[in-house]
Design an enzyme around this catalytic site. Sequence first.
Site: not given
Length: 665
Positions: A355, A358, A469
Amino acid sequence: MFSLKFFMCFSFLSVSSYLTSSVAAVDPKYVTHTCRNATFPRNSTFRSNINFLLSSLLSDASRSNAFSNGFLNSTAGQDPDEVYGIFLCRGDQNTSSCQDCVNVATKDISQRCPDAKEAMIWYDECFLRYSNVSFFSRMQTNPSIRLRNTGNATDRAKFDEIVGSLMNETATQAINNTKTFATKKENFTTFQTLYSLAQCTPDLSSRDCDLCLRAAIAGLQNCCSGSVGATNLIPSCRIRYELYPFYNEDAAPPSPTPVLPSPPPHGSATRPKGKNEISSTTIIAIVAPIAVCAVLIIAGFCFLKRGAKKKHNAVPEENADNDITTLESLQFDLGTIEVATNRFSIDNKLGEGGFGEVYKGVLPNGQQIAAKRLSKTSSQGVEQFKNEVVLVAKLQHKNLVRLLGFCLEGEEKILVYEFVPNKSLDYFLYDPKKQGHLDWSKRYKIIRGLARGILYLHEDSRLKIIHRDLKSSNILLDGDMNPKISDFGIAKIFGVDQTQGNTSRIVGTFGYMSPEYAMHGHFSVKSDVYSFGVLVLEIITGKKNSNFCPIDGAEDLLSYAWKHWRDGTPMELLDSTLTDSYLRNEVIQCIHVGLLCVQEDPTERPSMATAVQMLNNYSVTIASPQQPAFFFGVQTERNISTEKSASKSDPTSGDEALITEVYPR
């Protein structure tokens, strides 16, 4: 009927002086206590809040008009150091004896549990409890402390039958009593009388009180059959029976009597019709308009309800104006996030995935955040991104990572989450050097917290959400090692009546996907249940399913767990780093639930509501598991259809790395 030694020398298994004291004794009679949860420094803010809370409870107990039913709850401090507490006196105690018991309990609990975040202490006359998590008006049946006499009845079957009937009648009476307390006695023989007592905390609903007492009774029947005296102490209720009066009979509430209609006045039964009597015509004239109005009101209500239901089923979204307001309140500007993360400094980087990256950050108000910077190659549209943010932000549960907001400027798409300090579950679970940080109490707390979080997604949130998930790296741990489910990147939102979805693009994680999803693309709440079962077995064993070394012919963790369960050696599964500080029943119950959750047939898996109930109540009857589903070695992502994932018929068309995805659109 039973041994005469009962009158001369008897004791509970773990409490020697509990039954030997007279009811009329002045000092409160200590029974037992339990200290739970993580420890904290004794000079901390939380310790100060506990001291203030206990002082407050004691002060209120000293004022006879400050509480009713011998019960009071109170709080002290502010989050994250807030503490919640209650005291409950036995229903037959007067104000003075209640005050004396609370006075002793507030001092005693500090000595017995000096650094525990949750503590409970039971006396014969009262119960005191505090916790760092609110438990007000919530039924809790764990821990269940069962104590029994050493004396046994000669005619065990007859004795158990009478005890069971008496306890159930007492429980029913307590539920219907305003103090949620009742006592009852019944002759056992000509010279022997059975006495029983039942009590719930008055903040429970009647239904929860009933469930708690029935669970307590079932617990006694399992452990103490034939015993001439026993008690079951549960955080939300207690039940006890003895062959002697262990409570104050004069102060105990009387049994409720049915309310009978008052007899008619003398001579009125054959009263003749007179001038003052209302005629049938008058009655009809009065009643008919009322009945018509009632029918119209009910019809209108049903019509509105049907319209609301159709609207809800059609589009699972809130009022548009409300969404816009929510969206504005959640939006961060890019400059604020850049300052918070020191312009996305490498020193602040927490992790990286498909994705994006972070980063840890600190907002101007001092709040710590985790900023998830989505990949710039993401094809998710701006409006879709905004809609998804609004939906996820409305998920509020202690076992879900909270979304604080988002940033959408230029090519930047950033999600702002609460910062969770203890990294993820896999960081501790699979590292031999760190496994010691997860003792059994923490692992058990993580299992139950996960179950509650998933249950919220499936049944208690505004919409039915399938995570898809669930895995150890997506379970974050806060400062107290409470689990928080994160990463809703491939989650699906179901319609109200929807039970199953299909996709031609399988996106998930090796080792956690259910067979029907991995092979056919079918997913449902039972897919998450399967993943939860794998997690439970991983937490118990400290072994990773997708990286399992074959042992004794078992090729994967699930078959390894099944082999030990089938062979009657379930405790062999327990992580070798764990010490003896665990309850065998808790471990076996968790293994049992884990195996049920990984059954090959989805219909054989329990719902999360049932799983939560099984984890919290040992008296629940649980089905026997069968051999679990085979381990499907599937890649993280694969197509099971010749059609592309962008097919119009595929609801997952487009970028799968979404926060959530409404299904169907």
